[in-house]
Design a protein around this motif. Structure first.
Motif, PDB file in Angstrom:
ATOM      1  N   ARG A  22       0.819  -1.207   0.000  1.00 13.91           N
ATOM      2  CA  ARG A  22       0.000   0.000   0.000  1.00 13.91           C
ATOM      3  C   ARG A  22       0.857   1.263   0.000  1.00 13.91           C
ATOM      4  O   ARG A  22       1.961   1.285   0.535  1.00 13.91           O
ATOM      5  CB  ARG A  22      -0.900   0.022   1.240  1.00 13.91           C
ATOM      6  CG  ARG A  22      -1.939  -1.079   1.279  1.00 13.91           C
ATOM      7  CD  ARG A  22      -2.730  -0.990   2.567  1.00 13.91           C
ATOM      8  NE  ARG A  22      -3.719  -2.053   2.684  1.00 13.91           N
ATOM      9  CZ  ARG A  22      -4.457  -2.258   3.763  1.00 13.91           C
ATOM     10  NH1 ARG A  22      -4.311  -1.466   4.821  1.00 13.91           N
ATOM     11  NH2 ARG A  22      -5.334  -3.241   3.792  1.00 13.91           N
ATOM     12  N   ALA A  23       0.308   2.321  -0.558  1.00 12.69           N
ATOM     13  CA  ALA A  23       0.988   3.625  -0.560  1.00 12.69           C
ATOM     14  C   ALA A  23       0.608   4.357   0.721  1.00 12.69           C
ATOM     15  O   ALA A  23      -0.250   5.230   0.728  1.00 12.69           O
ATOM     16  CB  ALA A  23       0.584   4.431  -1.785  1.00 12.69           C
ATOM     17  N   VAL A  24       1.253   3.971   1.814  1.00  7.97           N
ATOM     18  CA  VAL A  24       0.927   4.535   3.125  1.00  7.97           C
ATOM     19  C   VAL A  24       1.969   5.546   3.581  1.00  7.97           C
ATOM     20  O   VAL A  24       1.656   6.537   4.228  1.00  7.97           O
ATOM     21  CB  VAL A  24       0.785   3.405   4.174  1.00  7.97           C
ATOM     22  CG1 VAL A  24       0.527   3.985   5.557  1.00  7.97           C
ATOM     23  CG2 VAL A  24      -0.350   2.468   3.786  1.00  7.97           C
ATOM     24  N   GLY A  25       3.239   5.314   3.248  1.00  7.68           N
ATOM     25  CA  GLY A  25       4.298   6.206   3.701  1.00  7.68           C
ATOM     26  C   GLY A  25       4.146   7.613   3.171  1.00  7.68           C
ATOM     27  O   GLY A  25       3.637   7.826   2.060  1.00  7.68           O
ATOM     28  N   HIS A  26       4.558   8.595   3.964  1.00  4.34           N
ATOM     29  CA  HIS A  26       4.484   9.999   3.566  1.00  4.34           C
ATOM     30  C   HIS A  26       5.875  10.472   3.159  1.00  4.34           C
ATOM     31  O   HIS A  26       6.809  10.459   3.951  1.00  4.34           O
ATOM     32  CB  HIS A  26       3.944  10.849   4.721  1.00  4.34           C
ATOM     33  CG  HIS A  26       2.503  10.574   5.016  1.00  4.34           C
ATOM     34  ND1 HIS A  26       1.473  11.254   4.415  1.00  4.34           N
ATOM     35  CD2 HIS A  26       1.919   9.663   5.824  1.00  4.34           C
ATOM     36  CE1 HIS A  26       0.324  10.801   4.858  1.00  4.34           C
ATOM     37  NE2 HIS A  26       0.564   9.816   5.713  1.00  4.34           N
ATOM     38  N   ARG A  32       2.080  10.320  -0.938  1.00  5.68           N
ATOM     39  CA  ARG A  32       1.947   8.977  -0.379  1.00  5.68           C
ATOM     40  C   ARG A  32       2.603   7.975  -1.318  1.00  5.68           C
ATOM     41  O   ARG A  32       2.501   8.084  -2.547  1.00  5.68           O
ATOM     42  CB  ARG A  32       0.469   8.643  -0.178  1.00  5.68           C
ATOM     43  CG  ARG A  32      -0.214   9.541   0.819  1.00  5.68           C
ATOM     44  CD  ARG A  32      -1.653   9.131   1.029  1.00  5.68           C
ATOM     45  NE  ARG A  32      -1.740   7.810   1.616  1.00  5.68           N
ATOM     46  CZ  ARG A  32      -2.904   7.236   1.935  1.00  5.68           C
ATOM     47  NH1 ARG A  32      -4.037   7.857   1.689  1.00  5.68           N
ATOM     48  NH2 ARG A  32      -2.921   6.032   2.478  1.00  5.68           N
ATOM     49  N   ASP A 254      -8.512  14.012   6.477  1.00  7.95           N
ATOM     50  CA  ASP A 254      -7.287  13.872   7.261  1.00  7.95           C
ATOM     51  C   ASP A 254      -7.518  12.993   8.489  1.00  7.95           C
ATOM     52  O   ASP A 254      -6.628  12.240   8.906  1.00  7.95           O
ATOM     53  CB  ASP A 254      -6.778  15.252   7.701  1.00  7.95           C
ATOM     54  CG  ASP A 254      -6.236  16.067   6.533  1.00  7.95           C
ATOM     55  OD1 ASP A 254      -5.860  15.453   5.519  1.00  7.95           O
ATOM     56  OD2 ASP A 254      -6.212  17.305   6.638  1.00  7.95           O
ATOM     57  N   GLU A 257      -7.703   9.401   7.242  1.00 13.86           N
ATOM     58  CA  GLU A 257      -6.373   8.909   6.877  1.00 13.86           C
ATOM     59  C   GLU A 257      -5.555   8.591   8.123  1.00 13.86           C
ATOM     60  O   GLU A 257      -4.814   7.600   8.155  1.00 13.86           O
ATOM     61  CB  GLU A 257      -5.648   9.951   6.027  1.00 13.86           C
ATOM     62  CG  GLU A 257      -4.269   9.511   5.576  1.00 13.86           C
ATOM     63  CD  GLU A 257      -3.587  10.528   4.693  1.00 13.86           C
ATOM     64  OE1 GLU A 257      -2.351  10.462   4.568  1.00 13.86           O
ATOM     65  OE2 GLU A 257      -4.289  11.402   4.135  1.00 13.86           O
ATOM     66  N   VAL A 261      -3.750   5.022   9.092  1.00 11.48           N
ATOM     67  CA  VAL A 261      -2.305   4.875   9.341  1.00 11.48           C
ATOM     68  C   VAL A 261      -2.046   4.237  10.697  1.00 11.48           C
ATOM     69  O   VAL A 261      -1.195   3.340  10.816  1.00 11.48           O
ATOM     70  CB  VAL A 261      -1.608   6.238   9.244  1.00 11.48           C
ATOM     71  CG1 VAL A 261      -0.159   6.141   9.691  1.00 11.48           C
ATOM     72  CG2 VAL A 261      -1.667   6.770   7.809  1.00 11.48           C
TER      73      VAL A 261
END
Length: 266
Positions: A22-26, A32, A254, A257, A261
């Protein structure tokens, strides 16, 4: 095709094999995506982030996910310290491998893919020894440790004595719980700035007075509701899961999200 390795909790391995990463990292600029590092001839350099990531806990240890990306895939590359300054470069995946492989000391460098990783791009998932790499920062041995909330490890050996000996001007030691609760319960709905500050301090705890804070889930300021998620999301206090269930449907993106996370930090 460029080969990279992504380090993650072993508990995520079945899902990654099934549906990718998944594209979770910031990343830089709030994008993302997925953090990774090129597979180099040096095993130590390739897995240099293992010990640093292990400091923040993992379910079942960490595993190495090898993934193949198209050479033309755009990525961000640079040292981790360049991220906050917006100084990481946008290059192709093959160029990122070339740049890092040419460095005399690639420790502290990272690659960020600004999207999710598809299942067909996952080459293999394997266990990885948990002893490779550096902690805190490269060449940290002999450097005065930082006691800010982002650097310290909750429950780590000697962490309380370290915080008492080297208190951080912004992150501790926190005010007493009675003082924080008085700030939270002062006024209805209360000052959002004061509430976010109090929740910041509560977020440094492993458990807390959830019943006294749960009313903030209905606060009109979305910043307060998001701060509540970050504060209690990893508490072991009974009732946290139910509170997050309610906030998972919050009208503010936000807040939703943040819930995603803290529930799945992969």
């Amino acid at each position: 095709m460029a080969m990279f390795v992504h380090l993650t909790s072993a508990a995520n391995a079945p899902r990654i094999r099934r549906s990718g990463i998944r594209a979770v990292g910031h990343g830089q600029g709030g994008a993302r995506g997925v953090y990774c590092f090129p597979v180099l001839p040096s095993y130590t350099h390739t897995h240099q982030w293992l010990r640093e990531l292990a400091r923040f806990g993992s379910r079942g240890g960490l595993v190495a996910v090898h993934m193949r990306l198209d050479d033309t895939q755009e990525v961000l590359v640079g040292r981790y310290s360049d991220r906050a300054r917006g100084a990481q470069s946008i290059v192709s995946a093959s160029e990122a491998v070339r740049r890092i492989a040419a460095l005399e000391d690639p420790r502290g460098w990272e690659v960020f893919v600004p999207r999710a990783i598809r299942p067909r791009e996952v080459h293999r998932v394997r266990t990885a020894p948990q002893v490779a790499g550096w902690r805190y920062l490269p060449d940290a041995h002999g450097v005065r440790p930082c006691t800010c909330d982002g650097c310290r490890v909750r429950g780590g050996y000697g962490s309380r004595r370290l915080r008492e000996r080297l208190p951080h001007p912004l992150d501790g030691p926190p005010p007493p719980v009675k003082v924080l609760l008085a700030r939270v319960e002062a006024g209805d709905p209360g000052d959002p700035v004061a509430l976010r500050e109090a929740l910041h301090w509560f977020g440094m705890r492993r458990r807390g007075p959830l019943s006294r804070l749960s009313r903030l889930a209905h606060h009109p300021d979305p910043g307060v509701r998001e701060a509540l998620v970050w504060a209690v999301g990893r508490w072991s206090t009974p009732g946290v899961a139910e509170l997050l269930d309610g906030l998972a449907g919050d009208p503010d993106p936000d807040v939703r999200e943040a819930v995603e996370v803290v529930r799945d930090p992969e």
